[in-house]
Design a protein around this motif. Structure first.
Motif, PDB file in Angstrom:
ATOM      1  N   ALA A  86       0.852  -1.192   0.000  1.00 40.90           N
ATOM      2  CA  ALA A  86       0.000   0.000   0.000  1.00 40.90           C
ATOM      3  C   ALA A  86       0.884   1.237   0.000  1.00 40.90           C
ATOM      4  CB  ALA A  86      -0.920   0.008   1.222  1.00 40.90           C
ATOM      5  N   ASN A  87       0.321   2.342  -0.478  1.00 36.73           N
ATOM      6  CA  ASN A  87       0.984   3.651  -0.432  1.00 36.73           C
ATOM      7  C   ASN A  87       0.198   4.552   0.509  1.00 36.73           C
ATOM      8  OD1 ASN A  87       3.134   3.206  -2.355  1.00 36.73           O
ATOM      9  ND2 ASN A  87       1.567   3.182  -3.945  1.00 36.73           N
ATOM     10  N   MET A  88       0.925   5.316   1.327  1.00 41.91           N
ATOM     11  CA  MET A  88       0.270   6.190   2.287  1.00 41.91           C
ATOM     12  C   MET A  88       0.788   7.610   2.139  1.00 41.91           C
ATOM     13  SD  MET A  88      -0.028   3.893   5.755  1.00 41.91           S
ATOM     14  CE  MET A  88      -1.236   5.078   6.379  1.00 41.91           C
ATOM     15  N   ARG A  89      -0.126   8.549   2.328  1.00 47.17           N
ATOM     16  CA  ARG A  89       0.206   9.973   2.272  1.00 47.17           C
ATOM     17  C   ARG A  89      -0.287  10.631   3.555  1.00 47.17           C
ATOM     18  NH1 ARG A  89      -2.443   9.505  -2.685  1.00 47.17           N
ATOM     19  NH2 ARG A  89      -4.110  10.839  -1.879  1.00 47.17           N
ATOM     20  N   PRO A  90       0.266  11.816   3.886  1.00 53.92           N
ATOM     21  CA  PRO A  90      -0.247  12.521   5.061  1.00 53.92           C
ATOM     22  C   PRO A  90      -1.725  12.863   4.892  1.00 53.92           C
ATOM     23  CG  PRO A  90       1.857  13.449   4.367  1.00 53.92           C
ATOM     24  CD  PRO A  90       1.430  12.510   3.282  1.00 53.92           C
ATOM     25  N   ALA A  91      -2.451  12.779   5.973  1.00 53.27           N
ATOM     26  CA  ALA A  91      -3.872  13.106   5.923  1.00 53.27           C
ATOM     27  C   ALA A  91      -4.075  14.611   5.808  1.00 53.27           C
ATOM     28  CB  ALA A  91      -4.567  12.578   7.185  1.00 53.27           C
ATOM     29  N   ASP A  92      -5.173  15.021   5.182  1.00 50.59           N
ATOM     30  CA  ASP A  92      -5.518  16.444   5.099  1.00 50.59           C
ATOM     31  C   ASP A  92      -5.816  16.991   6.490  1.00 50.59           C
ATOM     32  OD1 ASP A  92      -5.269  16.418   2.379  1.00 50.59           O
ATOM     33  OD2 ASP A  92      -7.399  16.026   2.010  1.00 50.59           O
ATOM     34  N   PRO A  93      -5.601  18.302   6.709  1.00 50.78           N
ATOM     35  CA  PRO A  93      -5.924  18.881   8.020  1.00 50.78           C
ATOM     36  C   PRO A  93      -7.425  18.839   8.278  1.00 50.78           C
ATOM     37  CG  PRO A  93      -5.395  20.613   6.438  1.00 50.78           C
ATOM     38  CD  PRO A  93      -5.056  19.316   5.763  1.00 50.78           C
ATOM     39  N   ARG A  94      -7.782  18.971   9.531  1.00 49.88           N
ATOM     40  CA  ARG A  94      -9.195  18.965   9.898  1.00 49.88           C
ATOM     41  C   ARG A  94      -9.843  20.307   9.570  1.00 49.88           C
ATOM     42  NH1 ARG A  94      -8.866  16.170  15.933  1.00 49.88           N
ATOM     43  NH2 ARG A  94      -7.908  14.184  15.234  1.00 49.88           N
ATOM     44  N   PHE A  95     -11.158  20.260   9.432  1.00 50.30           N
ATOM     45  CA  PHE A  95     -11.906  21.499   9.200  1.00 50.30           C
ATOM     46  C   PHE A  95     -11.830  22.396  10.436  1.00 50.30           C
ATOM     47  CE2 PHE A  95     -14.021  19.066   5.835  1.00 50.30           C
ATOM     48  CZ  PHE A  95     -14.042  20.020   4.833  1.00 50.30           C
ATOM     49  N   VAL A  96     -11.717  23.697  10.201  1.00 50.14           N
ATOM     50  CA  VAL A  96     -11.669  24.681  11.285  1.00 50.14           C
ATOM     51  C   VAL A  96     -13.045  25.323  11.396  1.00 50.14           C
ATOM     52  CG1 VAL A  96     -10.553  26.754  12.174  1.00 50.14           C
ATOM     53  CG2 VAL A  96      -9.222  25.095  10.830  1.00 50.14           C
ATOM     54  N   ASP A  97     -13.715  25.149  12.550  1.00 51.74           N
ATOM     55  CA  ASP A  97     -15.028  25.763  12.733  1.00 51.74           C
ATOM     56  C   ASP A  97     -14.858  27.236  13.116  1.00 51.74           C
ATOM     57  OD1 ASP A  97     -14.273  25.743  15.412  1.00 51.74           O
ATOM     58  OD2 ASP A  97     -15.382  23.898  15.845  1.00 51.74           O
ATOM     59  N   SER A  98     -15.992  27.918  13.279  1.00 52.15           N
ATOM     60  CA  SER A  98     -15.952  29.370  13.528  1.00 52.15           C
ATOM     61  C   SER A  98     -15.236  29.707  14.830  1.00 52.15           C
ATOM     62  CB  SER A  98     -17.383  29.929  13.564  1.00 52.15           C
ATOM     63  OG  SER A  98     -18.024  29.700  12.327  1.00 52.15           O
ATOM     64  N   ARG A  99     -15.540  28.990  15.878  1.00 59.69           N
ATOM     65  CA  ARG A  99     -14.904  29.284  17.159  1.00 59.69           C
ATOM     66  C   ARG A  99     -13.405  29.035  17.091  1.00 59.69           C
ATOM     67  NH1 ARG A  99     -16.796  26.044  22.416  1.00 59.69           N
ATOM     68  NH2 ARG A  99     -15.826  24.365  21.214  1.00 59.69           N
ATOM     69  N   SER A 100     -13.020  27.901  16.478  1.00 58.55           N
ATOM     70  CA  SER A 100     -11.592  27.613  16.361  1.00 58.55           C
ATOM     71  C   SER A 100     -10.895  28.640  15.488  1.00 58.55           C
ATOM     72  CB  SER A 100     -11.395  26.203  15.781  1.00 58.55           C
ATOM     73  OG  SER A 100     -11.963  25.219  16.628  1.00 58.55           O
ATOM     74  N   GLU A 101     -11.608  29.148  14.469  1.00 50.87           N
ATOM     75  CA  GLU A 101     -11.001  30.164  13.599  1.00 50.87           C
ATOM     76  C   GLU A 101     -10.748  31.461  14.366  1.00 50.87           C
ATOM     77  OE1 GLU A 101     -11.825  32.346   9.293  1.00 50.87           O
ATOM     78  OE2 GLU A 101     -13.318  30.993  10.180  1.00 50.87           O
ATOM     79  N   ILE A 102     -11.725  31.879  15.220  1.00 48.37           N
ATOM     80  CA  ILE A 102     -11.534  33.097  16.021  1.00 48.37           C
ATOM     81  C   ILE A 102     -10.356  32.926  16.969  1.00 48.37           C
ATOM     82  CG2 ILE A 102     -12.600  34.547  17.782  1.00 48.37           C
ATOM     83  CD1 ILE A 102     -15.302  33.948  16.463  1.00 48.37           C
ATOM     84  N   GLN A 103     -10.272  31.743  17.593  1.00 45.80           N
ATOM     85  CA  GLN A 103      -9.144  31.488  18.495  1.00 45.80           C
ATOM     86  C   GLN A 103      -7.815  31.516  17.745  1.00 45.80           C
ATOM     87  OE1 GLN A 103     -10.203  27.723  20.202  1.00 45.80           O
ATOM     88  NE2 GLN A 103     -11.431  28.622  21.858  1.00 45.80           N
ATOM     89  N   ALA A 104      -7.805  30.929  16.536  1.00 48.67           N
ATOM     90  CA  ALA A 104      -6.570  30.924  15.747  1.00 48.67           C
ATOM     91  C   ALA A 104      -6.174  32.337  15.331  1.00 48.67           C
ATOM     92  CB  ALA A 104      -6.749  30.025  14.530  1.00 48.67           C
ATOM     93  N   GLN A 105      -7.164  33.161  14.963  1.00 48.36           N
ATOM     94  CA  GLN A 105      -6.869  34.539  14.596  1.00 48.36           C
ATOM     95  C   GLN A 105      -6.275  35.300  15.778  1.00 48.36           C
ATOM     96  OE1 GLN A 105      -6.799  35.854  11.755  1.00 48.36           O
ATOM     97  NE2 GLN A 105      -8.239  34.777  10.389  1.00 48.36           N
ATOM     98  N   ALA A 106      -6.837  35.056  16.962  1.00 53.91           N
ATOM     99  CA  ALA A 106      -6.298  35.716  18.159  1.00 53.91           C
ATOM    100  C   ALA A 106      -4.876  35.248  18.445  1.00 53.91           C
ATOM    101  CB  ALA A 106      -7.212  35.435  19.356  1.00 53.91           C
ATOM    102  N   ASP A 107      -4.627  33.960  18.241  1.00 50.85           N
ATOM    103  CA  ASP A 107      -3.269  33.442  18.445  1.00 50.85           C
ATOM    104  C   ASP A 107      -2.298  34.082  17.457  1.00 50.85           C
ATOM    105  OD1 ASP A 107      -4.183  31.829  20.470  1.00 50.85           O
ATOM    106  OD2 ASP A 107      -4.401  30.023  19.208  1.00 50.85           O
ATOM    107  N   ILE A 108      -2.773  34.303  16.225  1.00 48.46           N
ATOM    108  CA  ILE A 108      -1.907  34.933  15.224  1.00 48.46           C
ATOM    109  C   ILE A 108      -1.568  36.362  15.637  1.00 48.46           C
ATOM    110  CG2 ILE A 108      -1.826  35.788  12.842  1.00 48.46           C
ATOM    111  CD1 ILE A 108      -3.430  33.319  12.021  1.00 48.46           C
ATOM    112  N   GLN A 109      -2.566  37.092  16.091  1.00 50.36           N
ATOM    113  CA  GLN A 109      -2.318  38.470  16.521  1.00 50.36           C
ATOM    114  C   GLN A 109      -1.352  38.508  17.699  1.00 50.36           C
ATOM    115  OE1 GLN A 109      -6.178  40.144  17.295  1.00 50.36           O
ATOM    116  NE2 GLN A 109      -6.793  40.116  15.135  1.00 50.36           N
ATOM    117  N   GLY A 110      -1.545  37.581  18.642  1.00 52.95           N
ATOM    118  CA  GLY A 110      -0.627  37.528  19.783  1.00 52.95           C
ATOM    119  C   GLY A 110       0.784  37.180  19.331  1.00 52.95           C
ATOM    120  N   ALA A 111       0.906  36.240  18.373  1.00 52.75           N
ATOM    121  CA  ALA A 111       2.230  35.855  17.886  1.00 52.75           C
ATOM    122  C   ALA A 111       2.895  36.999  17.130  1.00 52.75           C
ATOM    123  CB  ALA A 111       2.112  34.618  16.993  1.00 52.75           C
ATOM    124  N   GLU A 112       2.099  37.769  16.369  1.00 52.78           N
ATOM    125  CA  GLU A 112       2.661  38.921  15.646  1.00 52.78           C
ATOM    126  C   GLU A 112       3.163  39.976  16.631  1.00 52.78           C
ATOM    127  OE1 GLU A 112      -0.565  40.063  13.181  1.00 52.78           O
ATOM    128  OE2 GLU A 112      -0.015  38.710  11.522  1.00 52.78           O
TER     129      GLU A 112
END
Length: 397
Positions: A86-112
């Motif tokens: 068999a051949n295997m590849r990395p799995a696609d990332p998971r879907f980001v819901d609205s709450r997770s997206e807001i948290q990620a945006q805040a993390d980006i701002q904090g990192a910047e």
């Protein structure tokens, strides 16, 4: 004339008496007969079981990822280290819901913001190092002119080394902040995005040579690490596992010969007991009775060309030879019956039965060894009914 009539009357009387006697004689009983023969008497224990490939290898997914569709089919030949399972590849990332997206945006701002702070610290460290270097140059010139002491020069050199260390620390802190910013941005990547999937691929190869026995995961999909993909084995490395009642299994010892019957072929296959399992198990019979059974493992004695049609988990029956007598006299067990506590037969001589006691040795479900009481070629009645007794005329049915 009178004498002739007398002779006729006497003759008629004799004929009448003969006819009466013949009418009173019972008719011979129709029976089945067989003869005492010489041959091998095998005492066997019969059990049902199935074939089993001695070593079955299960190929598991080494990582979590997306596995491509398995192109192999059952029965395909594989070569160790060469055939790709068999051949295997990395799995696609998971879907980001609205709450997770807001948290990620805040993390980006904090990192910047953290990155900006580290950039400022780096600029400050560079300025302080430049000033320390200029101060060191001036101090050296004054020292050469004899205007400052050696201690002042050493302090200036120490200051330069400290500022260099602070600059390196500031650069490392800025690298950490940049990595944190990249990680925060990666959490916003959606499946199918331009940055999802790096194109890398892992090929899962066959660990052993043999054939594909079973495919456990056929279709493409994302699977966790440790998921079974397929089973491999060598069909020519077969063994036989027979289930037998524990009271019979105690009579079997490793090395006993066995005949494999009712496996689908025209001839029986020779096998040998390799091991009797030291542990039994409980099984419910077809009648709902609990039985203690033991697994007995057998190896083929005959070569693969005789049993090549067999595969893994095929049903067979085995008759294990636990005792035998070579070239012994034997009689069908259907001719035997118990009379006054002894084994007996109806021996037939000149068409008349004679009840005869015999001594029996080894016995199986078809024939019994005759130790004494009969000779080779003697005729005996088999399946004697209630109409067969001692000193009765019989004829072959």
């Amino acid at each position: 004339m009178k004498q002739i009539k007398l002779y006729i009357k006497i003759g008629l009387a004799v004929v009448a008496v003969g006819l009466l006697i013949f009418a009173l004689i019972p008719n011979p009983v129709l029976v089945d007969m067989d003869t005492v023969k010489r041959g091998d008497v095998l005492v066997t224990l019969t059990g049902e079981g199935k074939t089993k490939i001695h070593d079955i290898y299960v190929v598991y997914s080494p990582i979590e990822g997306r596995v491509t569709r398995i192109e192999a089919e059952q029965g395909d030949t594989v070569i160790a280290g060469d055939t790709i399972i068999a051949n295997m590849r990395p799995a696609d990332p998971r879907f980001v819901d609205s709450r997770s997206e807001i948290q990620a945006q805040a993390d980006i701002q904090g990192a910047e913001a953290a990155l900006g702070f580290e950039v400022a610290k780096l600029e400050r460290s560079e300025a302080e190092l430049a000033f320390a270097n200029a101060e060191l140059v001036r101090t050296k010139r004054l020292y050469e002119n004899g205007n400052v002491s050696i201690a002042r020069l050493e302090r200036a050199e120490l200051t330069v080394r400290l500022r260099e260390t602070e600059l390196n620390t500031a650069k490392s802190a800025m690298d950490v902040a940049q990595s944190a910013l990249a990680a925060a941005r990666a959490r916003l990547v959606q499946p199918g995005g331009a940055t999802s999937g790096d194109g890398s691929q892992l090929s899962v190869r066959a660990p052993v040579s043999g054939k594909v026995l079973r495919i456990l995961h056929k279709s493409e999909g994302v699977i966790p690490a440790g998921t079974p993909i397929l089973e491999l084995g060598n069909p020519e490395e077969l063994e036989i596992v027979i289930e037998m009642l524990s009271r019979d299994a105690v009579k079997v010892t490793p090395g006993d010969s066995a005949l494999i019957k009712r496996w689908g072929g025209n001839v029986d296959i020779m096998a040998q007991v390799r091991v009797v399992s030291p542990s039994g198990f409980t099984k419910i019979s077809a009648l709902g009775v609990e039985e203690q059974r033991v697994n007995i493992y057998l190896d083929f004695i005959d070569g693969p060309e005789k049993w090549r049609g067999l595969g893994d988990a095929f049903r067979v029956e085995a008759s294990i030879i636990v005792d035998q007598a070579d070239q012994a006299l034997y009689v069908p067990i259907s001719a035997l019956f118990r009379y006054e506590g002894q084994w007996s037969v109806f021996y037939v001589i000149d068409g008349v039965t004679e009840r005869r006691a015999v001594e029996i040795g080894r016995m199986n479900d078809q024939i019994a060894e005759v130790v004494s009481g009969l000779g080779e070629g003697d005729s005996v009645v088999i399946h004697p009914g209630s109409d067969v007794e001692d000193d009765v005329r019989v004829v072959q049915r």
